[in-house]
Design a protein around this motif. Sequence first.
Motif, PDB file in Angstrom:
ATOM      1  N   ASP A 175      -5.526 -11.568  13.556  1.00  0.00           N
ATOM      2  CA  ASP A 175      -4.089 -11.779  13.697  1.00  0.00           C
ATOM      3  C   ASP A 175      -3.336 -10.473  13.457  1.00  0.00           C
ATOM      4  OD1 ASP A 175      -1.756 -13.115  14.086  1.00  0.00           O
ATOM      5  OD2 ASP A 175      -1.567 -13.748  12.006  1.00  0.00           O
ATOM      6  N   ARG A 213      -0.359 -10.118  12.426  1.00  0.00           N
ATOM      7  CA  ARG A 213       0.623 -10.198  11.340  1.00  0.00           C
ATOM      8  C   ARG A 213       0.287  -9.323  10.133  1.00  0.00           C
ATOM      9  NH1 ARG A 213       5.334 -11.351  12.951  1.00  0.00           N
ATOM     10  NH2 ARG A 213       5.495 -13.323  14.007  1.00  0.00           N
ATOM     11  N   GLN A 214      -0.985  -9.393   9.717  1.00  0.00           N
ATOM     12  CA  GLN A 214      -1.368  -8.609   8.535  1.00  0.00           C
ATOM     13  C   GLN A 214      -1.102  -7.125   8.774  1.00  0.00           C
ATOM     14  OE1 GLN A 214      -5.196  -9.319   6.724  1.00  0.00           O
ATOM     15  NE2 GLN A 214      -5.203 -11.437   7.379  1.00  0.00           N
ATOM     16  N   VAL A 232       2.607  -6.466   8.468  1.00  0.00           N
ATOM     17  CA  VAL A 232       3.019  -6.416   7.065  1.00  0.00           C
ATOM     18  C   VAL A 232       2.642  -5.058   6.470  1.00  0.00           C
ATOM     19  CG1 VAL A 232       2.630  -7.377   4.770  1.00  0.00           C
ATOM     20  CG2 VAL A 232       2.885  -8.900   6.711  1.00  0.00           C
ATOM     21  N   ALA A 233       1.433  -4.594   6.786  1.00  0.00           N
ATOM     22  CA  ALA A 233       0.996  -3.292   6.264  1.00  0.00           C
ATOM     23  C   ALA A 233       1.952  -2.192   6.706  1.00  0.00           C
ATOM     24  CB  ALA A 233      -0.429  -2.999   6.730  1.00  0.00           C
ATOM     25  N   LEU A 274       4.982  -2.243   4.701  1.00  0.00           N
ATOM     26  CA  LEU A 274       4.742  -1.828   3.310  1.00  0.00           C
ATOM     27  C   LEU A 274       4.558  -0.317   3.178  1.00  0.00           C
ATOM     28  CD1 LEU A 274       2.316  -4.650   2.123  1.00  0.00           C
ATOM     29  CD2 LEU A 274       4.655  -4.279   1.378  1.00  0.00           C
ATOM     30  N   CYS A 279       2.628   1.745   5.625  1.00  0.00           N
ATOM     31  CA  CYS A 279       1.481   2.343   6.319  1.00  0.00           C
ATOM     32  C   CYS A 279       1.907   2.918   7.667  1.00  0.00           C
ATOM     33  CB  CYS A 279       0.423   1.283   6.618  1.00  0.00           C
ATOM     34  SG  CYS A 279      -0.524   0.752   5.200  1.00  0.00           S
ATOM     35  N   GLN A 297      -3.323   4.135   8.843  1.00  0.00           N
ATOM     36  CA  GLN A 297      -3.571   3.540   7.521  1.00  0.00           C
ATOM     37  C   GLN A 297      -3.719   2.020   7.628  1.00  0.00           C
ATOM     38  OE1 GLN A 297      -0.053   5.318   5.748  1.00  0.00           O
ATOM     39  NE2 GLN A 297      -1.327   6.285   4.188  1.00  0.00           N
ATOM     40  N   HIS A 353      -7.031   0.256   6.336  1.00  0.00           N
ATOM     41  CA  HIS A 353      -7.006  -0.604   5.145  1.00  0.00           C
ATOM     42  C   HIS A 353      -7.037  -2.098   5.469  1.00  0.00           C
ATOM     43  CE1 HIS A 353      -6.433   2.577   2.267  1.00  0.00           C
ATOM     44  NE2 HIS A 353      -5.423   3.073   2.957  1.00  0.00           N
ATOM     45  N   VAL A 354      -6.473  -2.469   6.628  1.00  0.00           N
ATOM     46  CA  VAL A 354      -6.263  -3.893   6.875  1.00  0.00           C
ATOM     47  C   VAL A 354      -7.097  -4.432   8.048  1.00  0.00           C
ATOM     48  CG1 VAL A 354      -4.533  -5.606   7.538  1.00  0.00           C
ATOM     49  CG2 VAL A 354      -3.982  -3.865   5.841  1.00  0.00           C
ATOM     50  N   PRO A 368     -11.496  -3.651   7.689  1.00  0.00           N
ATOM     51  CA  PRO A 368     -12.240  -4.523   6.771  1.00  0.00           C
ATOM     52  C   PRO A 368     -12.422  -5.945   7.303  1.00  0.00           C
ATOM     53  CG  PRO A 368     -10.570  -3.292   5.564  1.00  0.00           C
ATOM     54  CD  PRO A 368     -10.334  -3.027   7.025  1.00  0.00           C
ATOM     55  N   GLN A 369     -11.457  -6.392   8.122  1.00  0.00           N
ATOM     56  CA  GLN A 369     -11.600  -7.737   8.696  1.00  0.00           C
ATOM     57  C   GLN A 369     -12.599  -7.754   9.840  1.00  0.00           C
ATOM     58  OE1 GLN A 369      -7.857 -10.145   9.217  1.00  0.00           O
ATOM     59  NE2 GLN A 369      -6.955  -8.134   8.958  1.00  0.00           N
ATOM     60  N   ARG A 385     -18.521  -6.198  -2.559  1.00  0.00           N
ATOM     61  CA  ARG A 385     -17.178  -5.914  -3.074  1.00  0.00           C
ATOM     62  C   ARG A 385     -17.056  -6.080  -4.567  1.00  0.00           C
ATOM     63  NH1 ARG A 385     -15.186  -8.650   1.556  1.00  0.00           N
ATOM     64  NH2 ARG A 385     -14.954  -7.106   3.149  1.00  0.00           N
TER      65      ARG A 385
END
Lengths: 274, 216
Positions: free
Chosen positions: A165, A167-168, A171-172, A175, A177, A181, A185-186, A189-190, A274
């Motif tokens: 998605d 959206r994440q 948002v990054a 915030l 990014c 970045q 970061h987002v 990893p997914q 993790r």
Amino acid sequence: MSNLVHKKLKVKSDFPFFLIMGIVGGTYVFLIVAMVLADLTFTTPGHIFAVFKDEEIQYAIKLSMITCTITMLLSLVVSIPIGYLMARYDFWGKRFLDAILDIPIVLPPLVIGLSLLIMFQTAPGRFIESHFRITYTVYSVVIAQFMVACAFAVRTMYVTFSQIDVRQEQVALSLGCNKAQAFHHVVLPQATKGILTAASLAWARALGEFGPILIFSGATRMRTEVLPTTVFLEMSVGNIEAAVAVSLIMILAGFAVLISLRYFGSEKSLKSVR
Amino acid sequence: MIECKELNIEQGAFRLSGINFRIEEGEYIVLMGQTGSGKTTVLEAICGLRPVKSGSIYLDEKDIKKLKPAEREIGYVPQDGALFTTMSVAENLGFGLKIRKWNKADQTERVKELAELLGISYLLKRKVAGLSGGEQQRVALGRALAFYPRVLCLDEPLSALDEKTKEEMYQLLQKLKNELNITALHISHSKSEAVKLADKLLVIENGILRTEQVKL
């Protein structure tokens, strides 16, 4: 009328449904297992040891493992950006580009080998060759494997990023990014599971690649001989035992890679990392 | 203070034009409209996630229309929360601070403070998966508030919650409004939600945006 209303609906058993599906599916699974078992019964540990002792086959095993790993890494490096851009952006000519990316999948492998060979006969190709020999060297093995394997990795990464998605990522950005970045970061990893799937697909495709290598790299022992070439060469001189033994080595190597990537890609191992 | 002047947004066949409104410092505005009226589009344009055709967006007298989302200092809470699924709750809350290169101790301090404010201290070490809807929205709120944004943009933050959780979230948002004096643009399609929270009401209807007073 009231009779009809009160008549109970009789629901037939679900058994035939599962029976038919099970039989159809089961037949295929049986064939896969039977194929591997047949190889196993055809060979003896002696044959496999003999194969391992053969210096030429040792070279082929080594070359296969090294070229497949390089091809896998190259495929990831290329497929991650292509997959991401294709999944996230709409641009002019996207459908055309999408079709181009499928060419290596739909082209007959021999044609890919021939096209590569011809590409290096063109003026720019000859210029490269005069400075850095590619055809009939181990470099051509990697290129032949990469051309096909990467297309599968691209497909996998395209689907992977499409399912993540947006959206994440947004948002990054909000915030603080920048795109890189947010991606690092987002998004990445997914995509871990998809990346591992793409890697295993590329590796397995590369291991099995034969047609393009035969034409573009030749089948010279101790030079451009990979495991599929070995099977072909042994078969052509009637040494079926050795061909089967080498095939088994490839099956085992393929299994080992698939299982280890599946394991590292599983939820459980990701949690423990993790 | 945030102000939109003659904002035009076009996206395919969808068009919103002549959007004018102003949110004063410390004001809590609810933007209402039916599904498909373009309220999310306006919010995304303010956050910099959607290109603007013409017009201006002023944040404290400065036109931010051309700035990247990262440079706008606007906290964004999307509808489903969109928490970072590969991070823990604490990592989600501290993400904006990590990107801003706050030092570790300050980050931890701020995350703790936010968690207490939002009543989610017990969740800090948890993964995002398995959080309830209300918990997710609290984390999303905290993540957006962490870096002291000048404006908070909330896109239907309560629409997916059950009645009881909604009630708790109203109280939480009211508390934030009173304690932090936040400037907020909150999208909703619920009049009752708007009446509970808004200082002023904006309504989009048939592509036109107008201001309404909240009847108390």
